[in-house]
Scaffold this active site. Structure first.
Site, PDB file in Angstrom:
ATOM      1  N   GLU A  25       0.994  -1.239   0.023  1.00  0.00           N
ATOM      2  CA  GLU A  25      -0.154   0.051   0.056  1.00  0.00           C
ATOM      3  C   GLU A  25       0.786   1.240   0.068  1.00  0.00           C
ATOM      4  O   GLU A  25       1.811   1.184   0.627  1.00  0.00           O
ATOM      5  CB  GLU A  25      -0.999   0.102   1.106  1.00  0.00           C
TER       6      GLU A  25
ATOM      7  N   CYS B 214      -2.764   0.976   8.075  1.00  0.00           N
ATOM      8  CA  CYS B 214      -1.864   0.577   7.419  1.00  0.00           C
ATOM      9  C   CYS B 214      -1.976  -1.053   7.197  1.00  0.00           C
ATOM     10  O   CYS B 214      -2.156  -1.783   8.112  1.00  0.00           O
ATOM     11  CB  CYS B 214      -0.377   0.905   8.035  1.00  0.00           C
TER      12      CYS B 214
END
Length: 346
Positions: free
Chosen positions: A91, A325
């Site tokens: 990501e 996250c």
């Protein structure tokens, strides 16, 4: 592929250092490799062999990473789920005002109890050009003036690749050194190597508690530095590079949001070249942690700020789109088999 591999690939086509520099800078800006300048066309500058070989080089660079999906959020950020050549996912996050958060590992071996990424363990390292490719993909969407190495992974466990990416972004990538941020739980090798680099990034240190035992519980596989040792090492680096350390503190209700902890922060950071970032916890499915109330967070900020520690609240970007996250990656890879590997030391 690493930086030296790209330069060698171009040299094999007949590119001189001057040609390599222009081609690499064009890629880092998200432009075509043969992009011309206002005063000079590519055909007047690049050798014929280089021009003929650039389409293949461009295809190889495109193959490093591709955008799997984009998830815009209401706060102006946008989470990018990036697929690497081996189909692993990482990501990166486009932040408001020209920032980008990139990932340095697929998974993470530190195992912070409040982090989704750590639940999968470490799967593999992210190469230097895979990190840079995250910046390239982002720059094709909006301007990127700041890059923080604060996404999936512990940068200190992939130190050679991270430092190579930082050097490339801080030179040919055109990003100011203070706008490159290395985030770590506090590995001694970071304090040894960062001061020797050509590009010296800003440093963010994960503190999360001023009590050594609690910090070990929250960050079970972090190096055994005490909070005092971590702050001393951070202060030495801050004074050397002349910009403050960012201390990261994920706020967990009933765990590290007491006035006792705030007094510990004052003891450690008052008079230091430092900024305290309080990060309200971003809840994950099936966990037992919660963020404090908004009123409590404001109270803590005022308590620290009024007593001499510069304090800011840093909410996780994109909270309305699984912004924590590793959450997007976890959702995308749900049901697929993954193999953990031990952290490779730099």
């Amino acid at each position: 592929m690493r930086s030296q591999d790209l330069h060698q690939r171009l040299a094999d086509l007949g590119a001189k250092p001057l040609h390599c520099g222009r081609i690499v800078r064009a890629w880092l800006q998200g432009r075509a490799l043969d992009a011309c300048t206002a005063r000079q066309r590519a055909e007047d500058f690049l050798p014929l062999g280089v021009r003929h070989g650039l389409p293949q080089v461009a295809a190889e660079l495109e193959g490093i990473a591709r955008l799997h999906s984009e998830h815009p959020a209401s706060d102006g950020s946008s989470r990018l789920l990036v697929e690497l050549a081996d189909r692993q996912m990482v990501e990166s996050v486009l932040l408001p005002r020209g920032g980008l958060c990139v990932s340095t590992q697929v998974g993470c071996a530190v195992g912070c109890v409040f982090c989704m990424t750590g639940r999968s363990g470490l799967l593999r390292q992210v190469g230097s050009l895979e990190m840079v490719a995250q910046v390239v993909l982002a720059r094709r969407r909006r301007a990127v003036k700041k890059v923080v190495f604060m996404g999936m992974g512990e940068p200190a466990h992939n130190l050679d690749n991270v430092l190579e990416a930082i050097d490339l972004l801080g030179t040919d990538g055109g990003i100011g050194h203070k706008n490159l941020v290395f985030s770590t739980v506090g590995d001694p090798r970071v304090f040894e190597r960062l001061p020797r680099q050509r590009v010296k990034p800003a440093l963010a240190l994960s503190l999360h508690s001023t009590r050594a035992e609690l910090r070990r519980q929250l960050l079970p596989k972090a190096p055994p530095l005490s909070p005092e040792e971590l702050v001393e090492a951070g202060e030495a680096y801050a004074r050397r590079v002349d910009y403050p350390i960012q201390y990261q503190w994920t706020l967990l209700e009933g765990i590290n949001d007491s006035l006792e902890e705030m007094d510990g922060i004052l003891r450690l950071l008052k008079g230091r070249f430092a900024v305290m970032n309080l990060i309200p916890y971003n809840s994950m499915d099936g966990d037992a942690y919660r963020r404090p109330s908004g009123e409590r967070i404001v109270e803590l900020v005022r308590y620290l700020h009024s007593r001499g520690v510069l304090t800011k609240v840093r909410n996780s970007a994109g909270q309305d789109i699984d912004g924590g996250c590793g959450q997007l990656r976890a959702r995308a890879t749900q049901g697929t088999a993954e193999r953990r590997i031990p952290a490779r030391q730099a």
